[in-house]
Design a protein around this motif. Structure first.
Motif, PDB file in Angstrom:
ATOM      1  N   ALA A 282      13.277   6.800  78.588  1.00 10.69           N
ATOM      2  CA  ALA A 282      14.697   6.465  78.453  1.00 10.69           C
ATOM      3  C   ALA A 282      15.039   5.208  79.241  1.00 10.69           C
ATOM      4  CB  ALA A 282      15.566   7.644  78.904  1.00 10.69           C
ATOM      5  N   ILE A 283      14.499   5.086  80.439  1.00  9.34           N
ATOM      6  CA  ILE A 283      14.728   3.882  81.250  1.00  9.34           C
ATOM      7  C   ILE A 283      14.100   2.676  80.551  1.00  9.34           C
ATOM      8  CG2 ILE A 283      14.143   2.731  83.432  1.00  9.34           C
ATOM      9  CD1 ILE A 283      14.343   5.582  84.728  1.00  9.34           C
ATOM     10  N   GLY A 284      12.889   2.821  80.068  1.00  6.02           N
ATOM     11  CA  GLY A 284      12.226   1.734  79.351  1.00  6.02           C
ATOM     12  C   GLY A 284      12.992   1.309  78.116  1.00  6.02           C
ATOM     13  N   ASP A 285      13.538   2.293  77.396  1.00  8.81           N
ATOM     14  CA  ASP A 285      14.342   1.983  76.211  1.00  8.81           C
ATOM     15  C   ASP A 285      15.591   1.183  76.588  1.00  8.81           C
ATOM     16  OD1 ASP A 285      12.561   3.299  74.562  1.00  8.81           O
ATOM     17  OD2 ASP A 285      13.778   5.125  74.387  1.00  8.81           O
ATOM     18  N   ARG A 286      16.236   1.554  77.701  1.00 13.70           N
ATOM     19  CA  ARG A 286      17.427   0.810  78.134  1.00 13.70           C
ATOM     20  C   ARG A 286      17.086  -0.629  78.502  1.00 13.70           C
ATOM     21  NH1 ARG A 286      18.084   5.433  81.368  1.00 13.70           N
ATOM     22  NH2 ARG A 286      19.158   7.018  80.184  1.00 13.70           N
ATOM     23  N   ILE A 287      15.945  -0.805  79.143  1.00 13.82           N
ATOM     24  CA  ILE A 287      15.505  -2.159  79.492  1.00 13.82           C
ATOM     25  C   ILE A 287      15.252  -2.956  78.216  1.00 13.82           C
ATOM     26  CG2 ILE A 287      13.631  -3.520  80.511  1.00 13.82           C
ATOM     27  CD1 ILE A 287      13.383  -1.216  82.617  1.00 13.82           C
TER      28      ILE A 287
ATOM     29  N   ALA B  11      11.324 -12.192  86.262  1.00 17.38           N
ATOM     30  CA  ALA B  11      11.415 -11.119  87.247  1.00 17.38           C
ATOM     31  C   ALA B  11      10.239 -11.140  88.229  1.00 17.38           C
ATOM     32  CB  ALA B  11      11.482  -9.764  86.546  1.00 17.38           C
ATOM     33  N   GLY B  12       9.236 -11.943  87.952  1.00 13.76           N
ATOM     34  CA  GLY B  12       8.083 -11.997  88.839  1.00 13.76           C
ATOM     35  C   GLY B  12       7.181 -10.786  88.731  1.00 13.76           C
ATOM     36  N   LEU B  13       7.106 -10.204  87.541  1.00 10.25           N
ATOM     37  CA  LEU B  13       6.265  -9.035  87.293  1.00 10.25           C
ATOM     38  C   LEU B  13       5.147  -9.424  86.343  1.00 10.25           C
ATOM     39  CD1 LEU B  13       9.106  -6.469  86.528  1.00 10.25           C
ATOM     40  CD2 LEU B  13       7.918  -6.772  88.693  1.00 10.25           C
ATOM     41  N   SER B  14       4.053  -8.690  86.387  1.00 12.18           N
ATOM     42  CA  SER B  14       3.001  -8.946  85.407  1.00 12.18           C
ATOM     43  C   SER B  14       3.472  -8.429  84.048  1.00 12.18           C
ATOM     44  CB  SER B  14       1.700  -8.251  85.810  1.00 12.18           C
ATOM     45  OG  SER B  14       1.797  -6.858  85.599  1.00 12.18           O
TER      46      SER B  14
ATOM     47  N   LEU C 137       5.537  -4.821  83.046  1.00 14.58           N
ATOM     48  CA  LEU C 137       6.749  -4.724  82.231  1.00 14.58           C
ATOM     49  C   LEU C 137       6.491  -3.913  80.967  1.00 14.58           C
ATOM     50  CD1 LEU C 137       9.689  -5.361  81.704  1.00 14.58           C
ATOM     51  CD2 LEU C 137       8.961  -7.509  80.643  1.00 14.58           C
ATOM     52  N   GLN C 138       5.373  -4.135  80.311  1.00 18.77           N
ATOM     53  CA  GLN C 138       5.051  -3.368  79.105  1.00 18.77           C
ATOM     54  C   GLN C 138       4.970  -1.880  79.412  1.00 18.77           C
ATOM     55  OE1 GLN C 138       1.438  -5.408  77.949  1.00 18.77           O
ATOM     56  NE2 GLN C 138       2.496  -6.546  76.339  1.00 18.77           N
ATOM     57  N   GLY C 139       4.341  -1.536  80.525  1.00 23.37           N
ATOM     58  CA  GLY C 139       4.228  -0.133  80.899  1.00 23.37           C
ATOM     59  C   GLY C 139       5.569   0.498  81.233  1.00 23.37           C
TER      60      GLY C 139
ATOM     61  N   ALA D  46       8.055   2.900  87.566  1.00 20.78           N
ATOM     62  CA  ALA D  46       8.658   1.644  87.991  1.00 20.78           C
ATOM     63  C   ALA D  46       9.089   1.753  89.447  1.00 20.78           C
ATOM     64  CB  ALA D  46       9.872   1.327  87.125  1.00 20.78           C
ATOM     65  N   ARG D  47       8.653   0.804  90.250  1.00 15.60           N
ATOM     66  CA  ARG D  47       9.120   0.741  91.636  1.00 15.60           C
ATOM     67  C   ARG D  47      10.577   0.311  91.608  1.00 15.60           C
ATOM     68  NH1 ARG D  47       5.107  -2.797  95.045  1.00 15.60           N
ATOM     69  NH2 ARG D  47       6.460  -1.960  96.655  1.00 15.60           N
TER      70      ARG D  47
END
Length: 80
Positions: A17-22, A40-43, A47-49, A57-58
């Motif tokens: 659900a969080i991933g869907d919102r993103i 965002a400075g993420l790999s 982000l895909q995960g 997610a941290r």
């Protein structure tokens, strides 16, 4: 004390659900995963995960994502 689900399905559902919102927020802004992960400075894999709900997610990652998307981190956690 309320009974909490003890299976991984409950957690996976919330992560998805969080991933869907993103993803929805990102797409509404016509932003690619590439642009978001770089800003965002993420790999890209991180982000895909997160978007797929397969990676925890941290909080620092969620804050960075929210900042780039121009939303409050709580919007990603609880929806709009």
């Amino acid at each position: 004390m309320p009974h909490l689900p003890d299976d991984d399905a409950w957690l996976l559902e919330r992560r998805r659900a969080i991933g869907d919102r993103i993803r929805v927020t990102r797409l509404r802004q016509n932003m690619t995963q590439e642009a978001l992960h770089l800003s965002a400075g993420l790999s890209r894999a991180t982000l895909q995960g997160i978007e797929a709900g397969t990676r925890d997610a941290r909080i620092s990652s969620l804050i960075k994502i929210a900042r780039v998307l121009g939303v409050h981190v709580t919007d990603l956690l609880r929806g709009y």
